[in-house]
Design an enzyme around this catalytic site. Structure first.
Site, mmCIF file in Angstrom:
data_model
loop_
_atom_site.group_PDB
_atom_site.id
_atom_site.type_symbol
_atom_site.label_atom_id
_atom_site.label_comp_id
_atom_site.label_asym_id
_atom_site.label_seq_id
_atom_site.Cartn_x
_atom_site.Cartn_y
_atom_site.Cartn_z
ATOM 1 N N SER A 232 -9.670 -0.209 7.568
ATOM 2 C CA SER A 232 -9.011 -0.785 6.069
ATOM 3 C C SER A 232 -8.554 -1.669 5.872
ATOM 4 O O SER A 232 -8.400 -1.064 4.240
ATOM 5 C CB SER A 232 -8.291 0.435 6.720
ATOM 6 N N SER B 269 -9.787 2.072 3.136
ATOM 7 C CA SER B 269 -9.135 2.625 2.521
ATOM 8 C C SER B 269 -8.116 1.274 1.662
ATOM 9 O O SER B 269 -7.049 2.138 0.500
ATOM 10 C CB SER B 269 -8.173 3.066 2.862
ATOM 11 N N LYS C 35 1.231 -0.914 0.073
ATOM 12 C CA LYS C 35 0.321 -0.270 0.033
ATOM 13 C C LYS C 35 1.059 1.520 -0.395
ATOM 14 O O LYS C 35 1.937 1.636 0.648
ATOM 15 C CB LYS C 35 -1.124 0.317 1.050
HETATM 16 N N1 GLN Z 1 -12.863 3.804 6.316
HETATM 17 C C1 GLN Z 1 -12.881 4.541 7.849
HETATM 18 C C2 GLN Z 1 -12.213 5.807 8.014
HETATM 19 O O1 GLN Z 1 -11.956 6.825 6.771
HETATM 20 C C3 GLN Z 1 -11.207 3.861 7.897
HETATM 21 C C4 GLN Z 1 -9.967 3.767 6.661
HETATM 22 C C5 GLN Z 1 -8.830 3.311 7.170
HETATM 23 O O2 GLN Z 1 -9.099 1.661 8.147
HETATM 24 N N2 GLN Z 1 -7.660 3.777 7.347
HETATM 25 O O3 GLN Z 1 -11.507 6.952 8.357
#
Ligand code: GLN
Length: 484
Positions: free
Chosen positions: A175, A151, A76
Protein backbone atom coordinates in the site's frame (compact mmCIF):
# COMPACT_ATOMS: atom_id res chain seq x y z
CA UNK A 1 7.71 26.69 -4.03
CA UNK A 2 5.27 23.80 -3.61
CA UNK A 3 7.15 21.87 -6.28
CA UNK A 4 10.28 21.65 -4.13
CA UNK A 5 11.55 18.62 -2.25
CA UNK A 6 12.17 18.61 1.51
CA UNK A 7 15.89 19.19 1.08
CA UNK A 8 15.41 22.01 -1.42
CA UNK A 9 12.78 23.74 0.71
CA UNK A 10 14.93 23.28 3.80
CA UNK A 11 17.72 25.31 2.17
CA UNK A 12 15.31 28.18 1.46
CA UNK A 13 13.87 28.10 4.97
CA UNK A 14 17.33 28.00 6.46
CA UNK A 15 18.48 30.86 4.25
CA UNK A 16 15.37 32.81 5.37
CA UNK A 17 14.34 33.26 1.72
CA UNK A 18 10.90 32.18 2.77
CA UNK A 19 9.09 31.58 6.06
CA UNK A 20 7.25 28.47 7.17
CA UNK A 21 4.04 30.49 7.25
CA UNK A 22 4.50 31.59 3.64
CA UNK A 23 5.25 28.07 2.51
CA UNK A 24 2.29 26.64 4.40
CA UNK A 25 0.02 29.31 2.91
CA UNK A 26 1.23 28.43 -0.57
CA UNK A 27 0.65 24.73 -0.03
CA UNK A 28 -2.88 25.35 1.29
CA UNK A 29 -3.54 27.41 -1.81
CA UNK A 30 -2.14 24.66 -3.99
CA UNK A 31 -4.48 22.20 -2.28
CA UNK A 32 -7.50 24.38 -3.01
CA UNK A 33 -6.44 24.55 -6.67
CA UNK A 34 -5.70 20.89 -7.36
CA UNK A 35 -7.56 18.91 -4.74
CA UNK A 36 -11.03 19.45 -6.24
CA UNK A 37 -9.64 17.49 -9.23
CA UNK A 38 -7.70 14.74 -7.48
CA UNK A 39 -9.43 14.52 -4.06
CA UNK A 40 -6.34 13.36 -2.21
CA UNK A 41 -7.40 14.81 1.13
CA UNK A 42 -10.22 13.72 3.40
CA UNK A 43 -9.51 16.61 5.71
CA UNK A 44 -7.36 19.73 5.39
CA UNK A 45 -6.38 21.14 8.77
CA UNK A 46 -5.54 24.67 7.64
CA UNK A 47 -5.85 26.39 11.01
CA UNK A 48 -3.72 23.87 12.87
CA UNK A 49 -1.18 23.93 10.03
CA UNK A 50 -0.84 27.70 10.22
CA UNK A 51 -0.39 27.49 14.01
CA UNK A 52 2.33 24.88 13.53
CA UNK A 53 3.94 27.11 10.90
CA UNK A 54 4.05 30.03 13.34
CA UNK A 55 5.77 27.78 15.87
CA UNK A 56 8.20 26.60 13.18
CA UNK A 57 9.07 30.17 12.28
CA UNK A 58 9.83 30.92 15.94
CA UNK A 59 12.05 27.90 16.04
CA UNK A 60 13.85 28.95 12.87
CA UNK A 61 14.39 32.46 14.21
CA UNK A 62 15.80 30.95 17.39
CA UNK A 63 18.30 28.99 15.29
CA UNK A 64 16.75 25.61 16.03
CA UNK A 65 15.92 24.51 12.47
CA UNK A 66 15.90 20.77 11.75
CA UNK A 67 15.52 19.22 8.30
CA UNK A 68 11.74 18.91 8.68
CA UNK A 69 11.13 22.23 10.39
CA UNK A 70 8.54 24.18 8.42
CA UNK A 71 7.99 21.39 5.86
CA UNK A 72 4.29 20.81 4.99
CA UNK A 73 3.38 17.12 5.14
CA UNK A 74 0.31 14.93 4.66
CA UNK A 75 -0.72 11.94 6.80
CA UNK A 76 -2.73 8.92 5.70
CA UNK A 77 -6.00 8.87 7.59
CA UNK A 78 -5.25 5.66 9.47
CA UNK A 79 -2.69 7.32 11.73
CA UNK A 80 -3.99 8.94 14.88
CA UNK A 81 -3.79 12.69 15.14
CA UNK A 82 -4.62 14.26 18.47
CA UNK A 83 -7.86 16.24 18.35
CA UNK A 84 -8.16 15.66 14.58
CA UNK A 85 -10.57 13.16 13.03
CA UNK A 86 -9.00 9.85 12.01
CA UNK A 87 -11.50 7.89 9.95
CA UNK A 88 -9.59 5.16 8.09
CA UNK A 89 -11.98 6.19 5.31
CA UNK A 90 -14.66 4.19 7.14
CA UNK A 91 -18.13 5.15 8.31
CA UNK A 92 -17.49 3.24 11.49
CA UNK A 93 -14.76 5.73 12.47
CA UNK A 94 -16.44 8.70 10.85
CA UNK A 95 -16.52 10.71 14.06
CA UNK A 96 -13.49 9.27 15.81
CA UNK A 97 -11.23 11.94 17.29
CA UNK A 98 -8.12 10.34 18.79
CA UNK A 99 -6.95 11.68 22.14
CA UNK A 100 -3.29 11.18 21.16
CA UNK A 101 -0.84 11.35 18.24
CA UNK A 102 0.61 8.25 16.62
CA UNK A 103 4.34 8.03 17.40
CA UNK A 104 5.22 8.83 13.77
CA UNK A 105 3.01 11.93 13.83
CA UNK A 106 4.52 13.02 17.11
CA UNK A 107 8.03 12.59 15.72
CA UNK A 108 7.27 14.64 12.62
CA UNK A 109 5.71 17.37 14.74
CA UNK A 110 8.62 17.33 17.19
CA UNK A 111 10.94 17.88 14.23
CA UNK A 112 8.91 20.96 13.32
CA UNK A 113 6.96 19.40 10.45
CA UNK A 114 3.63 20.97 9.47
CA UNK A 115 0.64 18.64 9.14
CA UNK A 116 -1.57 19.83 6.25
CA UNK A 117 -4.25 17.20 6.67
CA UNK A 118 -5.35 13.61 6.39
CA UNK A 119 -5.32 11.73 3.10
CA UNK A 120 -7.80 9.39 1.48
CA UNK A 121 -7.29 5.63 1.45
CA UNK A 122 -9.09 2.37 0.95
CA UNK A 123 -11.31 1.69 3.95
CA UNK A 124 -9.08 0.23 6.69
CA UNK A 125 -6.27 0.09 4.08
CA UNK A 126 -7.97 -2.80 2.29
CA UNK A 127 -7.56 -2.29 -1.42
CA UNK A 128 -5.24 -1.30 -4.24
CA UNK A 129 -7.03 1.63 -5.84
CA UNK A 130 -8.43 3.85 -3.07
CA UNK A 131 -11.87 3.10 -4.55
CA UNK A 132 -12.83 1.34 -1.31
CA UNK A 133 -12.88 4.65 0.56
CA UNK A 134 -16.37 5.24 1.97
CA UNK A 135 -16.05 8.97 1.35
CA UNK A 136 -14.54 9.80 -2.02
CA UNK A 137 -12.57 8.50 -4.97
CA UNK A 138 -9.05 9.83 -5.49
CA UNK A 139 -7.84 10.53 -9.03
CA UNK A 140 -4.37 9.94 -10.43
CA UNK A 141 -2.73 13.34 -11.05
CA UNK A 142 -1.17 12.01 -14.25
CA UNK A 143 -4.49 11.03 -15.73
CA UNK A 144 -7.64 11.88 -13.86
CA UNK A 145 -9.60 8.83 -15.00
CA UNK A 146 -6.95 6.47 -13.62
CA UNK A 147 -6.67 5.15 -10.07
CA UNK A 148 -3.86 6.51 -7.88
CA UNK A 149 -3.17 3.01 -6.53
CA UNK A 150 -3.90 2.06 -2.97
CA UNK A 151 -4.41 1.85 -0.23
CA UNK A 152 -2.27 4.99 0.39
CA UNK A 153 -3.64 6.55 -2.81
CA UNK A 154 -4.39 9.92 -1.22
CA UNK A 155 -0.85 10.33 0.10
CA UNK A 156 0.73 9.29 -3.22
CA UNK A 157 -1.56 11.55 -5.26
CA UNK A 158 -0.90 14.49 -2.92
CA UNK A 159 2.86 14.06 -3.33
CA UNK A 160 2.62 13.71 -7.12
CA UNK A 161 0.33 16.74 -7.44
CA UNK A 162 2.60 18.90 -5.24
CA UNK A 163 -0.27 19.19 -2.77
CA UNK A 164 2.21 18.44 0.03
CA UNK A 165 5.99 18.19 0.13
CA UNK A 166 6.01 14.61 1.46
CA UNK A 167 3.59 12.20 3.10
CA UNK A 168 3.25 9.10 5.23
CA UNK A 169 1.54 5.94 4.11
CA UNK A 170 1.15 2.44 5.48
CA UNK A 171 1.96 -0.81 3.73
CA UNK A 172 0.48 -4.20 4.62
CA UNK A 173 0.80 -5.85 1.20
CA UNK A 174 2.03 -3.04 -1.03
CA UNK A 175 0.00 0.00 0.00
CA UNK A 176 2.93 2.42 -0.05
CA UNK A 177 4.88 1.02 -2.98
CA UNK A 178 2.04 0.34 -5.42
CA UNK A 179 0.50 3.85 -5.17
CA UNK A 180 4.02 5.32 -5.37
CA UNK A 181 4.47 3.39 -8.62
CA UNK A 182 1.07 4.49 -9.95
CA UNK A 183 1.72 8.16 -9.17
CA UNK A 184 5.44 8.39 -10.00
CA UNK A 185 6.51 8.96 -6.39
CA UNK A 186 9.14 7.32 -4.20
CA UNK A 187 7.64 5.04 -1.56
CA UNK A 188 9.34 2.87 1.01
CA UNK A 189 8.11 0.08 3.25
CA UNK A 190 10.76 -0.28 5.95
CA UNK A 191 11.69 -3.55 7.67
CA UNK A 192 8.94 -4.94 9.90
CA UNK A 193 9.64 -3.41 13.29
CA UNK A 194 11.73 -0.49 12.04
CA UNK A 195 9.01 2.14 12.47
CA UNK A 196 6.58 2.37 15.37
CA UNK A 197 2.93 1.57 14.69
CA UNK A 198 1.66 3.02 17.93
CA UNK A 199 -1.39 4.97 16.82
CA UNK A 200 -1.68 3.27 13.44
CA UNK A 201 -5.13 1.71 13.12
CA UNK A 202 -4.29 -1.99 12.88
CA UNK A 203 -5.16 -4.06 9.79
CA UNK A 204 -2.78 -7.04 9.57
CA UNK A 205 -0.57 -6.71 12.62
CA UNK A 206 2.15 -9.08 11.47
CA UNK A 207 2.45 -7.20 8.17
CA UNK A 208 1.67 -3.49 8.71
CA UNK A 209 4.47 -0.94 8.44
CA UNK A 210 4.46 2.85 8.13
CA UNK A 211 6.74 4.53 5.63
CA UNK A 212 7.39 7.66 3.57
CA UNK A 213 6.03 8.77 0.20
CA UNK A 214 8.27 11.43 -1.27
CA UNK A 215 9.37 13.21 -4.45
CA UNK A 216 12.89 11.79 -4.41
CA UNK A 217 15.16 9.33 -2.64
CA UNK A 218 16.93 11.94 -0.52
CA UNK A 219 13.56 12.97 0.96
CA UNK A 220 12.80 9.32 1.64
CA UNK A 221 16.02 9.09 3.68
CA UNK A 222 15.16 12.29 5.56
CA UNK A 223 11.65 11.06 6.43
CA UNK A 224 12.91 7.62 7.45
CA UNK A 225 15.50 9.22 9.74
CA UNK A 226 12.68 11.08 11.46
CA UNK A 227 10.30 8.16 12.00
CA UNK A 228 12.52 5.07 12.44
CA UNK A 229 13.56 3.63 15.75
CA UNK A 230 12.51 1.83 18.89
CA UNK A 231 9.31 2.93 20.61
CA UNK A 232 8.41 1.71 24.10
CA UNK A 233 4.74 2.05 23.06
CA UNK A 234 5.12 -0.54 20.28
CA UNK A 235 6.64 -3.80 21.49
CA UNK A 236 7.18 -4.97 17.90
CA UNK A 237 9.69 -2.21 17.17
CA UNK A 238 13.29 -3.29 16.98
CA UNK A 239 15.53 -2.08 19.76
CA UNK A 240 18.61 -1.64 17.59
CA UNK A 241 20.48 1.49 16.49
CA UNK A 242 19.08 3.40 13.52
CA UNK A 243 21.71 4.45 11.00
CA UNK A 244 21.73 7.92 9.43
CA UNK A 245 20.07 7.16 6.11
CA UNK A 246 21.35 10.39 4.60
CA UNK A 247 24.87 9.00 4.84
CA UNK A 248 24.17 6.46 2.11
CA UNK A 249 23.05 9.02 -0.47
CA UNK A 250 26.03 7.97 -2.52
CA UNK A 251 26.10 7.40 -6.28
CA UNK A 252 27.92 4.11 -6.37
CA UNK A 253 26.88 0.51 -6.84
CA UNK A 254 30.04 -0.76 -8.46
CA UNK A 255 30.52 -4.45 -7.86
CA UNK A 256 27.08 -4.93 -6.29
CA UNK A 257 25.15 -8.02 -7.22
CA UNK A 258 21.55 -7.36 -8.25
CA UNK A 259 19.26 -10.35 -7.99
CA UNK A 260 16.49 -10.57 -10.56
CA UNK A 261 13.96 -13.23 -9.58
CA UNK A 262 12.90 -15.35 -12.49
CA UNK A 263 9.40 -15.86 -11.02
CA UNK A 264 8.59 -12.16 -11.25
CA UNK A 265 8.92 -11.91 -14.99
CA UNK A 266 6.55 -13.61 -17.34
CA UNK A 267 2.87 -14.19 -17.79
CA UNK A 268 0.46 -11.39 -16.88
CA UNK A 269 3.04 -8.65 -16.91
CA UNK A 270 2.38 -5.61 -19.02
CA UNK A 271 5.01 -5.41 -21.79
CA UNK A 272 5.62 -1.71 -21.09
CA UNK A 273 6.33 -2.46 -17.44
CA UNK A 274 8.64 -5.28 -18.41
CA UNK A 275 10.40 -3.08 -20.97
CA UNK A 276 11.00 -0.19 -18.58
CA UNK A 277 12.13 -2.40 -15.71
CA UNK A 278 14.51 -4.32 -17.98
CA UNK A 279 15.90 -1.01 -19.22
CA UNK A 280 16.36 0.17 -15.62
CA UNK A 281 18.29 -2.97 -14.76
CA UNK A 282 20.54 -2.27 -17.78
CA UNK A 283 21.15 1.26 -16.45
CA UNK A 284 22.30 -0.19 -13.12
CA UNK A 285 24.48 -2.69 -14.96
CA UNK A 286 26.00 0.22 -16.84
CA UNK A 287 27.00 1.69 -13.49
CA UNK A 288 29.00 -1.35 -12.55
CA UNK A 289 26.47 -3.64 -10.89
CA UNK A 290 26.38 -7.31 -11.79
CA UNK A 291 23.00 -8.82 -12.60
CA UNK A 292 22.26 -12.33 -11.46
CA UNK A 293 19.16 -14.38 -12.07
CA UNK A 294 17.86 -15.71 -8.77
CA UNK A 295 14.89 -17.78 -7.73
CA UNK A 296 12.20 -17.16 -5.12
CA UNK A 297 10.43 -20.46 -5.68
CA UNK A 298 7.39 -19.91 -3.44
CA UNK A 299 6.37 -16.62 -5.07
CA UNK A 300 3.33 -18.23 -6.67
CA UNK A 301 1.80 -18.88 -3.24
CA UNK A 302 2.28 -15.36 -1.89
CA UNK A 303 -1.08 -13.82 -2.81
CA UNK A 304 -3.08 -16.77 -1.45
CA UNK A 305 -0.99 -16.88 1.72
CA UNK A 306 -1.37 -13.16 2.24
CA UNK A 307 -5.15 -13.22 1.88
CA UNK A 308 -5.42 -15.87 4.57
CA UNK A 309 -3.06 -14.20 7.03
CA UNK A 310 -4.18 -10.61 6.55
CA UNK A 311 -7.88 -11.46 6.68
CA UNK A 312 -7.39 -13.58 9.82
CA UNK A 313 -5.61 -10.69 11.51
CA UNK A 314 -8.12 -8.15 10.22
CA UNK A 315 -11.09 -10.13 11.52
CA UNK A 316 -9.53 -10.08 14.95
CA UNK A 317 -8.36 -6.44 14.83
CA UNK A 318 -11.71 -5.16 13.62
CA UNK A 319 -13.71 -6.95 16.31
CA UNK A 320 -13.29 -3.86 18.49
CA UNK A 321 -15.58 -1.71 16.32
CA UNK A 322 -18.82 -2.63 17.97
CA UNK A 323 -20.68 0.67 18.37
CA UNK A 324 -19.58 1.06 21.99
CA UNK A 325 -16.13 2.60 21.97
CA UNK A 326 -15.70 4.50 18.70
CA UNK A 327 -17.44 7.04 16.52
CA UNK A 328 -20.39 5.39 14.88
CA UNK A 329 -23.45 3.63 16.33
CA UNK A 330 -26.40 2.64 14.18
CA UNK A 331 -29.51 4.66 14.92
CA UNK A 332 -31.45 1.45 14.31
CA UNK A 333 -29.90 -0.11 17.41
CA UNK A 334 -32.50 -0.98 20.06
CA UNK A 335 -30.67 -3.50 22.27
CA UNK A 336 -27.18 -4.99 22.53
CA UNK A 337 -27.21 -7.65 19.81
CA UNK A 338 -28.91 -5.46 17.22
CA UNK A 339 -26.54 -2.64 18.14
CA UNK A 340 -23.54 -4.81 17.27
CA UNK A 341 -25.17 -6.16 14.16
CA UNK A 342 -26.59 -2.95 12.77
CA UNK A 343 -23.55 -0.86 13.65
CA UNK A 344 -21.18 -3.26 11.91
CA UNK A 345 -23.52 -3.82 8.94
CA UNK A 346 -23.88 -0.10 8.30
CA UNK A 347 -20.43 0.96 9.45
CA UNK A 348 -18.27 -1.34 7.30
CA UNK A 349 -18.14 -1.34 3.50
CA UNK A 350 -18.34 -4.47 1.32
CA UNK A 351 -14.58 -5.15 1.02
CA UNK A 352 -14.05 -4.87 4.77
CA UNK A 353 -16.96 -7.23 5.39
CA UNK A 354 -15.54 -9.67 2.85
CA UNK A 355 -12.22 -9.67 4.72
CA UNK A 356 -13.83 -10.09 8.14
CA UNK A 357 -15.85 -13.05 6.89
CA UNK A 358 -12.88 -14.68 5.16
CA UNK A 359 -10.71 -14.15 8.22
CA UNK A 360 -13.30 -15.52 10.60
CA UNK A 361 -13.67 -18.56 8.35
CA UNK A 362 -9.96 -19.40 8.12
CA UNK A 363 -9.61 -19.13 11.90
CA UNK A 364 -12.66 -21.18 12.80
CA UNK A 365 -12.49 -24.64 14.34
CA UNK A 366 -11.99 -27.27 11.68
CA UNK A 367 -10.54 -24.81 9.15
CA UNK A 368 -7.73 -23.32 11.18
CA UNK A 369 -5.30 -26.15 10.37
CA UNK A 370 -6.26 -26.32 6.71
CA UNK A 371 -5.95 -22.58 6.10
CA UNK A 372 -4.39 -20.41 8.75
CA UNK A 373 -1.75 -22.84 9.98
CA UNK A 374 -0.90 -23.86 6.43
CA UNK A 375 -0.54 -20.23 5.39
CA UNK A 376 1.74 -19.54 8.35
CA UNK A 377 3.93 -22.44 7.22
CA UNK A 378 4.08 -21.23 3.64
CA UNK A 379 4.98 -17.81 4.93
CA UNK A 380 8.08 -19.31 6.53
CA UNK A 381 9.03 -20.85 3.19
CA UNK A 382 8.66 -17.45 1.51
CA UNK A 383 10.86 -15.85 4.14
CA UNK A 384 13.47 -18.57 3.62
CA UNK A 385 13.38 -17.94 -0.14
CA UNK A 386 14.55 -14.39 0.54
CA UNK A 387 17.22 -15.48 3.01
CA UNK A 388 18.62 -17.90 0.45
CA UNK A 389 18.48 -15.34 -2.33
CA UNK A 390 20.29 -12.71 -0.27
CA UNK A 391 23.22 -15.06 0.13
CA UNK A 392 23.95 -14.41 -3.52
CA UNK A 393 22.96 -10.79 -4.03
CA UNK A 394 22.96 -7.37 -2.35
CA UNK A 395 19.51 -6.21 -3.45
CA UNK A 396 16.67 -7.73 -5.45
CA UNK A 397 15.01 -5.81 -8.26
CA UNK A 398 11.51 -6.37 -9.62
CA UNK A 399 8.67 -4.32 -11.05
CA UNK A 400 6.50 -2.80 -8.30
CA UNK A 401 3.20 -3.60 -9.99
CA UNK A 402 2.31 -5.74 -13.01
CA UNK A 403 0.60 -2.86 -14.88
CA UNK A 404 0.55 0.94 -14.80
CA UNK A 405 -2.45 2.53 -13.03
CA UNK A 406 -5.70 1.10 -14.37
CA UNK A 407 -8.90 3.01 -15.04
CA UNK A 408 -11.22 3.98 -12.20
CA UNK A 409 -13.99 1.39 -12.06
CA UNK A 410 -12.09 -1.17 -14.15
CA UNK A 411 -11.57 -3.75 -11.40
CA UNK A 412 -14.19 -2.95 -8.75
CA UNK A 413 -16.40 -5.87 -9.74
CA UNK A 414 -13.55 -8.37 -9.60
CA UNK A 415 -11.79 -8.60 -6.22
CA UNK A 416 -9.38 -11.28 -7.43
CA UNK A 417 -8.09 -9.04 -10.25
CA UNK A 418 -7.72 -6.25 -7.72
CA UNK A 419 -5.79 -8.55 -5.37
CA UNK A 420 -3.38 -9.40 -8.18
CA UNK A 421 -2.14 -5.82 -8.45
CA UNK A 422 -0.03 -6.55 -5.37
CA UNK A 423 1.47 -9.72 -6.72
CA UNK A 424 5.03 -8.28 -6.62
CA UNK A 425 4.81 -6.44 -3.33
CA UNK A 426 3.06 -8.92 -1.04
CA UNK A 427 5.89 -11.42 -0.50
CA UNK A 428 8.04 -8.58 0.86
CA UNK A 429 5.53 -8.02 3.70
CA UNK A 430 5.23 -11.74 4.34
CA UNK A 431 9.03 -11.93 4.70
CA UNK A 432 9.22 -8.69 6.71
CA UNK A 433 12.04 -7.28 4.58
CA UNK A 434 12.26 -3.64 3.42
CA UNK A 435 11.61 -2.41 -0.13
CA UNK A 436 11.27 0.82 -2.08
CA UNK A 437 9.45 1.80 -5.26
CA UNK A 438 11.02 4.48 -7.44
CA UNK A 439 9.92 5.83 -10.82
CA UNK A 440 11.66 4.12 -13.73
CA UNK A 441 9.73 5.27 -16.79
CA UNK A 442 6.36 5.95 -18.34
CA UNK A 443 3.84 4.02 -20.38
CA UNK A 444 2.84 5.18 -23.87
CA UNK A 445 -0.20 6.74 -22.22
CA UNK A 446 2.00 8.82 -19.97
CA UNK A 447 1.45 6.86 -16.76
CA UNK A 448 4.38 6.27 -14.40
CA UNK A 449 6.01 2.87 -13.93
CA UNK A 450 7.68 1.79 -10.69
CA UNK A 451 10.83 -0.18 -9.98
CA UNK A 452 10.97 -2.16 -6.73
CA UNK A 453 14.27 -2.61 -4.89
CA UNK A 454 14.15 -5.14 -2.04
CA UNK A 455 16.79 -5.45 0.68
CA UNK A 456 17.75 -7.73 3.55
CA UNK A 457 16.19 -7.32 6.98
CA UNK A 458 17.27 -3.96 8.41
CA UNK A 459 19.22 -3.10 5.30
CA UNK A 460 17.31 -0.01 4.21
CA UNK A 461 20.72 1.53 3.60
CA UNK A 462 21.60 -0.56 0.58
CA UNK A 463 18.14 0.01 -0.85
CA UNK A 464 18.51 3.77 -0.50
CA UNK A 465 21.98 3.75 -2.01
CA UNK A 466 20.88 1.71 -5.03
CA UNK A 467 17.75 3.83 -5.48
CA UNK A 468 19.72 7.05 -5.19
CA UNK A 469 22.30 5.87 -7.69
CA UNK A 470 19.59 5.01 -10.20
CA UNK A 471 17.67 8.22 -9.62
CA UNK A 472 20.67 10.49 -9.94
CA UNK A 473 21.54 8.94 -13.27
CA UNK A 474 18.02 9.25 -14.70
CA UNK A 475 15.36 11.96 -14.78
CA UNK A 476 12.07 10.11 -14.29
CA UNK A 477 11.61 11.52 -10.79
CA UNK A 478 11.88 15.10 -12.07
CA UNK A 479 8.82 14.83 -14.33
CA UNK A 480 5.58 16.32 -13.08
CA UNK A 481 1.96 15.81 -14.12
CA UNK A 482 0.48 18.65 -16.16
CA UNK A 483 -2.29 19.56 -13.71
CA UNK A 484 -4.04 22.87 -14.26
N1 GLN B 1 -3.91 -4.25 -1.65
C1 GLN B 1 -3.56 -5.05 -0.51
C2 GLN B 1 -4.81 -5.37 0.29
O1 GLN B 1 -5.86 -4.98 -0.13
C3 GLN B 1 -2.56 -4.35 0.33
C4 GLN B 1 -3.13 -3.29 1.16
C5 GLN B 1 -2.14 -2.67 2.09
O2 GLN B 1 -0.93 -2.80 1.92
N2 GLN B 1 -2.65 -2.04 3.10
O3 GLN B 1 -4.74 -6.00 1.30
Amino acid sequence: MYRLTIHELHERLKGKEVSAQEVTGLLLERISTVDPQIKAYLLVTAEEAMAQARAADKRITAGGIALLTGIPLAIKDNMCTQGIKTTCASRILENFIPPYDATVVKRLKDAGGIILGKTNMDEFAMGSSTENSRFTITHNPWQLDAIPGGSSGGSAAAVAADACIAALGSDTGGSIRQPAACCGAVGMKPTYGRVSRYGLVAFGSSLDQIGPLTKDVEDCAIMLNAIAGHDPFDSTTLNIPVPDYCKVLVKDIKGWVIGVPREFFGEGMDPEVEGNVTAAIKVLEGMGARVKEITLPHTGYAVATYYIICTAEASSNLARYDGVKYGFRSPAAKELMTMYRETRSEGFGPEVKRRIMLGTYVLSAGYYDAYYRKAAQVRTLIKEDFERAFQECDVIITPTAPTPAFRIGQKVQDPLQMYLSDIFTISVNLAGVPAISIPCGFSNHGLPIGLQIIGRHNDEERIIQAAYTFEQNTDHHAKRPALA
